[in-house]
Enzyme design. Sequence first.
Site, PDB file in Angstrom:
ATOM      1  N   HIS A   1       2.073   4.597  -2.816  1.00 36.48           N
ATOM      2  CA  HIS A   1       1.785   6.328  -2.571  1.00 36.48           C
ATOM      3  C   HIS A   1       3.195   6.215  -2.619  1.00 36.48           C
ATOM      4  CE1 HIS A   1      -1.579   6.246  -0.746  1.00 36.48           C
ATOM      5  NE2 HIS A   1      -1.778   6.157   0.416  1.00 36.48           N
TER       6      HIS A   1
ATOM      7  N   HIS B   1       0.882  -1.195   0.027  1.00 35.47           N
ATOM      8  CA  HIS B   1      -0.249  -0.099   0.059  1.00 35.47           C
ATOM      9  C   HIS B   1       0.621   1.161   0.226  1.00 35.47           C
ATOM     10  CE1 HIS B   1      -3.917   2.197   0.991  1.00 35.47           C
ATOM     11  NE2 HIS B   1      -2.629   3.222   1.854  1.00 35.47           N
ATOM     12  N   GLU B   2       1.755   1.080   0.692  1.00 33.75           N
ATOM     13  CA  GLU B   2       2.349   1.871   1.101  1.00 33.75           C
ATOM     14  C   GLU B   2       3.580   2.556  -0.247  1.00 33.75           C
ATOM     15  OE1 GLU B   2       1.754   4.516   2.995  1.00 33.75           O
ATOM     16  OE2 GLU B   2       0.630   3.339   4.227  1.00 33.75           O
TER      17      GLU B   2
END
Length: 447
Positions: free
Chosen positions: A16, A12-13
Amino acid sequence: MLVVLGIMVLVHEFGHFAVAKFFKVRVEVFSIGFGPRLFGFRRGDTDYRLSLLPLGGYVKMAGENPGEARTGDPGEFASHPRWQRILIGLAGPVANFLLAFVLMTGLYMMHNEVENYLSQPAVLDFVPQDTPAGHAGLQAGDRITRFDKDSNPTWEQVRIRAALDANSYIPVTVERTANGQTQSFNAELYLADPTKGGDFEIESLGLIPRVQDGPLGVRDVMPGNPADRAGLKAGDAIVSMNGQPVHSVAAVTAYLQQTKGKPVTLEVRRGDQTLNLNATPIWGDDGAGHMGYRLEFHPTLAPFHVEQLPVIDAVRQSVNFNLPNSGYIIEVLHRLVTHRSNVQQLSGPIGIARETGEAVTMPGWQPIIGLMALISLNLGIFNLLPIPILDGGMILLLMIEGTLRRDLNQEFKERVYQVAFVALILFAAFVMFNDVAKLNILSKLKS
C-alpha cells in the site's frame, strides 16, 4: 509467530505504502501493530512506528477515512482518481501474493525437499477396493514391474506415465510374494482422470505409494479429536488399522473412506510397547477443501533428500505450489459460506502460533517457509474479501462509485464502516476463542 506475522504485515502494508507514494498520496503513519505507539521515527510526512498490539498493521493516508473532511489538498487519498485508489487498495494483497511466490521460488532454488520414494521401485501401500487399482486386482505390497511402456518404473515415472495415459486402459504387471513364492500378475488398469486435465493424482486410482518401509509416525495430535480421544500421542507409530499395514497418511485416509467412518483398531508402537487403540473417525475438511473421514493427527515427514533447482524449474514449482493452494483457500471460504464446512476449522493468531511452533521444530526449512507462504496467501485473499474496512471492501465501494459516477453519501459510508468494524471484531474474538478451545489445557478442563 511475531516474526512470521510481522514479515507478512510489513510486506502487505509496504505494498500500500509504495503505490501510495508513487501516486504522491501523503502517508501519515506506517505502523506495525495496532494501538498506542511504542517507538519509531518520523521521516518526511510519515511516522514509522511499532505499536503495542503486534497482530496486524496499517498505513494511514491523509483523507483516507470516510469521516475525515476533505480540504482539497492534492496529497489526500480522496483527491486522487478512483483507479489510483483501487490500485493502492490492490497493492497490499498483491504484495502478499508476490511474497509467497518469492519465498517458494527461493526455497526450491536453495532447499528443495524431495521425498525418497519417488526415485525408488513402485511398491503399493493399501489398495482401496472401489478404485481402478482395486478392480484390477492389485494388492498391498505389489511391486509394479511394468506400467504401460515403462519397465521396473519408479514412482516418479508412474506419476508421469499415468498423467500421459489418463482416461485410457494400460497393461500393468506386478510382482507379488505369497507363501514365500514370488509371482508375476498381469492386469489391465483404467486410468480414470476425474479432474479433466486438472491436478491429476494417482492416489485417486488406488495407486498409493509405500513411501517408507516402517510404520507411520505421529508428530502431533489435534486435541479433542478422534486420535486424541483414542489415546494416540506424539511420538507414536501407527503400524496397522484393523490388521491392515499402513505407511502413509494417504493409506490411512483411503482406509477410513473404505470403512465409511466405522470404528477402527489401531496397532500402535510406543517405545518398546505395542498398543491397540480404538478410534472412531469424524467427517471433516482437511483444510484444503477435501472432505472425508479423518482421525486428526499430523504425521512425521516421510524420508526425503534435498535438491537445488535451476531458476526456471524453481519458478515452475513455486507456481505449482501457490496456485492450487490459493484455490484451496477460496474453496474453503466457499464451503464456509455455503455451510458445507465447520467455522471451527478457522485459525487466528493463537492457531498460527501453534502451527509456527510445530513448523519450527520440524527438520529442514520447508515447513516454516511453506507455512509463511500459506499465511501470506491467506492474508492476501482475506483482504480481498468485499468487506468494508478490508481492502476488498474499499475497492468494492470505489467500483460502485465509479459505476454511479458519483461519491456515495459520507454518512452512509461511515455507518457501513462502523458496522463492518464491529462485525470484524466479533469475528476475530470468535476465531481466537476457537483457537483457545483447541488447546490441550482447555480440552482437559472440558473433560
